[in-house]
Design a protein around this motif. Structure first.
Motif, mmCIF file in Angstrom:
data_model
loop_
_atom_site.group_PDB
_atom_site.id
_atom_site.type_symbol
_atom_site.label_atom_id
_atom_site.label_comp_id
_atom_site.label_asym_id
_atom_site.label_seq_id
_atom_site.Cartn_x
_atom_site.Cartn_y
_atom_site.Cartn_z
ATOM 1 N N ILE A 248 8.672 5.155 -37.470
ATOM 2 C CA ILE A 248 9.531 6.315 -37.756
ATOM 3 C C ILE A 248 8.669 7.580 -37.746
ATOM 4 C CG2 ILE A 248 11.113 7.388 -39.397
ATOM 5 C CD1 ILE A 248 11.763 4.592 -40.442
ATOM 6 N N VAL A 249 9.119 8.577 -37.013
ATOM 7 C CA VAL A 249 8.365 9.828 -36.902
ATOM 8 C C VAL A 249 9.309 11.020 -37.095
ATOM 9 C CG1 VAL A 249 6.590 8.901 -35.354
ATOM 10 C CG2 VAL A 249 8.673 9.905 -34.378
ATOM 11 N N THR A 250 8.709 12.148 -37.422
ATOM 12 C CA THR A 250 9.426 13.419 -37.435
ATOM 13 C C THR A 250 8.486 14.493 -36.908
ATOM 14 O OG1 THR A 250 10.754 14.950 -38.770
ATOM 15 C CG2 THR A 250 8.764 14.059 -39.794
ATOM 16 N N ARG B 176 27.052 8.476 -46.736
ATOM 17 C CA ARG B 176 26.217 8.156 -47.889
ATOM 18 C C ARG B 176 24.803 7.823 -47.433
ATOM 19 N NH1 ARG B 176 25.416 2.833 -48.701
ATOM 20 N NH2 ARG B 176 24.886 3.211 -50.897
ATOM 21 N N PHE B 177 23.858 8.067 -48.343
ATOM 22 C CA PHE B 177 22.448 7.831 -48.070
ATOM 23 C C PHE B 177 21.939 6.875 -49.139
ATOM 24 C CE2 PHE B 177 17.935 8.703 -47.871
ATOM 25 C CZ PHE B 177 17.701 8.999 -46.536
ATOM 26 N N PRO B 178 21.491 5.673 -48.776
ATOM 27 C CA PRO B 178 21.092 4.666 -49.774
ATOM 28 C C PRO B 178 20.012 5.185 -50.724
ATOM 29 C CG PRO B 178 21.200 3.688 -47.579
ATOM 30 C CD PRO B 178 21.356 5.164 -47.392
ATOM 31 N N HIS C 230 13.879 0.728 -45.737
ATOM 32 C CA HIS C 230 14.343 0.232 -44.426
ATOM 33 C C HIS C 230 15.579 0.988 -43.932
ATOM 34 C CE1 HIS C 230 11.480 -2.962 -45.151
ATOM 35 N NE2 HIS C 230 12.085 -3.232 -46.308
ATOM 36 N N ILE C 231 15.495 2.310 -44.024
ATOM 37 C CA ILE C 231 16.574 3.184 -43.549
ATOM 38 C C ILE C 231 16.216 3.656 -42.142
ATOM 39 C CG2 ILE C 231 17.833 5.334 -43.955
ATOM 40 C CD1 ILE C 231 17.128 4.972 -46.961
ATOM 41 N N PHE D 209 9.963 7.149 -47.894
ATOM 42 C CA PHE D 209 11.202 6.615 -48.452
ATOM 43 C C PHE D 209 11.970 5.801 -47.406
ATOM 44 C CE2 PHE D 209 15.538 6.725 -50.074
ATOM 45 C CZ PHE D 209 15.341 6.473 -51.421
ATOM 46 N N LEU D 210 12.048 6.316 -46.181
ATOM 47 C CA LEU D 210 12.744 5.590 -45.109
ATOM 48 C C LEU D 210 12.097 4.235 -44.870
ATOM 49 C CD1 LEU D 210 13.298 8.436 -42.452
ATOM 50 C CD2 LEU D 210 14.948 7.563 -44.093
#
Length: 446
Positions: free
Chosen positions: A135-137, A212-214, A175-176, A170-171
């Motif tokens: 995961i990247v941003t 919604r966001f877990p 595992h988001i 957090f992601l």
């Protein structure tokens, strides 16, 4: 082939010639001698990419950001700031000559910054996965939707890096999945981060492909350990679109807005609000607009494309009355709220298209204008709006523009019949390290 760069184009690319044939080469500057490779060939010009810098221009300086060539944000970061300002001044002057038909446009030197970095109070970071599935941003590479991983943009606030790293951790822990444009699956699309430079208040808005966001409260606990954190919200965008923000805001913790100040005027800014990204230069821009308006306290002023009322409120304390027009409903509500926040009662905001509201108020209600201030989007003014402005015949028109080309085009129309004279143009460097430049122009009725 080898080429010597002689000048710069409107997007900040270098221009050189081979046997009189122009080449547009990104990441090059006047004075560079470079080896380049053609990427697109047209009949009268071509585009090329920089392969090797053989003899660098004396006007170059070391960029602060290692990603500046890959990222689509900073087109001219490798050019000295002094030369950046000269380039922008010449760009404005040439557009006014070529597109506006002004033989000797009255363009002042560009108002620059003491420190042309860390000036952006807002950034929108896309999330995705790299080729290894991590995961990247960061930011999109120029003219693509391929993410260049980077959490510390040299133009952005220092807090961005900490906030983004918290979100990435957090992601991964929960595992988001980030959003995938090709499949339309995944949850987190963007993180919008804003800061009030005058107040220190911080906003984070997570743009999600859902409602919604877990475990979002756990993320809120972490984010609110950062000094100044004031607002955490979710923005719902479930459409297959390049538009970043959806219409619905879901509060998570804190307020749904932050407060900032320009001069002595306070503004409440929501995730959907338009607000200038460079507050230091915005004050210079607005003070120039106020100076050009020449207000004595007796004037009726109209501001078209007024947004959340930033310029209207800046002008109101020097005018008899101010009317603002804006097409975005949320912006009009914000403008009214901001007027109340500052106890300003001589300003009124209308919802609608400037080209429809202005003729109606003028023709049906007889509301005149001593001064009209316009701050249109990049595409410039609608022709009906320009016609109504000419019919209302204000003493002065103050035109604030973020695009020198449409600025020149509209000024040509307003000055075509000789009713108005272009007396001053003040460029303001709102976007250092990029090819963008903002202008304030004053038209005086003959």
């Amino acid at each position: 082939m080898e080429v010597t760069i002689e000048s710069m184009g409107s997007a900040g690319e270098g221009i050189g010639r081979v046997d009189g044939y122009p080449l547009f080469v990104k990441d090059t500057f006047p004075g560079d001698r470079a080896r380049v490779s053609l990427t697109k060939v047209k009949k009268t010009y071509a585009f090329a990419r920089l392969v090797e810098l053989l003899d660098p221009s004396p006007n170059r300086e070391e960029p602060r950001c290692a990603q500046h060539r890959r990222c689509g944000g900073c087109q001219i970061q490798g050019l000295s700031y002094e030369k950046q300002l000269l380039y922008k001044e010449e760009k404005v002057r040439e557009d006014l000559k070529r597109l506006g038909g002004f033989a000797e446009p009255p363009v002042n030197p560009v108002l620059g910054m003491e420190d042309p970095y860390r000036y952006r109070n807002k950034a929108q970071f896309p999330f995705g996965k790299d080729k290894e599935g991590r995961i990247v941003t960061g930011f999109y590479a120029g003219r693509t939707h391929s993410i260049v991983p980077e959490t510390d943009c040299a133009l952005g606030i220092g807090e961005n890096q900490n906030i983004l790293q918290m979100i990435l951790d957090f992601l991964n822990e929960h595992h988001i999945e980030p959003y995938d444009e090709t499949t339309g699956k995944g949850l987190l699309r963007h993180a919008l981060i804003r800061k009030g430079f005058a107040t220190g208040q911080l906003m984070v808005c997570l743009v999600i492909n859902g409602r919604r966001f877990p475990q979002v409260e756990k993320l809120a606990e972490r984010l609110f350990t950062i000094p100044g954190m004031t607002s955490l919200t979710l923005n719902v965008n479930q459409k297959n679109t390049n538009v970043i923000l959806g219409d619905e805001i879901i509060p998570v913790r804190g307020q749904t807005y932050i407060t900032d100040k320009i001069g002595n005027i306070s503004y409440q800014i929501s995730p959907l609000s338009f607000y200038q990204v460079n507050p230091v230069q915005t004050e210079k821009l607005y003070r120039t607009a106020l100076e050009y308006a020449g207000l004595t306290g007796r004037e009726t002023v109209w501001e078209l494309y007024c947004g959340i009322g930033t310029i209207s409120l800046f002008l109101a304390r020097s005018a008899k009355e101010v009317y603002g027009v804006e097409i975005v409903p949320q912006a009009v509500e914000d403008a009214k709220h901001n007027a109340g926040l500052n106890s300003i009662s001589n300003v009124k905001f209308y919802l609608g298209k400037a080209e429809e509201v202005l003729p109606e108020k003028y023709e049906k209600e007889g509301i005149h204008a001593d001064v009209i201030v316009i701050d249109p989007p990049r595409k410039g003014c609608d022709s009906a709006c320009l016609e109504t402005m000419l019919a209302m015949a204000p003493e002065r028109i103050v035109y604030v523009s973020c695009d020198p080309a449409t600025f020149a085009r509209d000024l040509k129309i307003l000055c075509a019949d000789g009713s108005y004279e272009l007396t001053k143009v003040q460029p303001v460097d709102m976007f250092p390290q990029t090819a963008g430049v903002e202008n304030v122009g004053l038209l005086t009725r003959r």
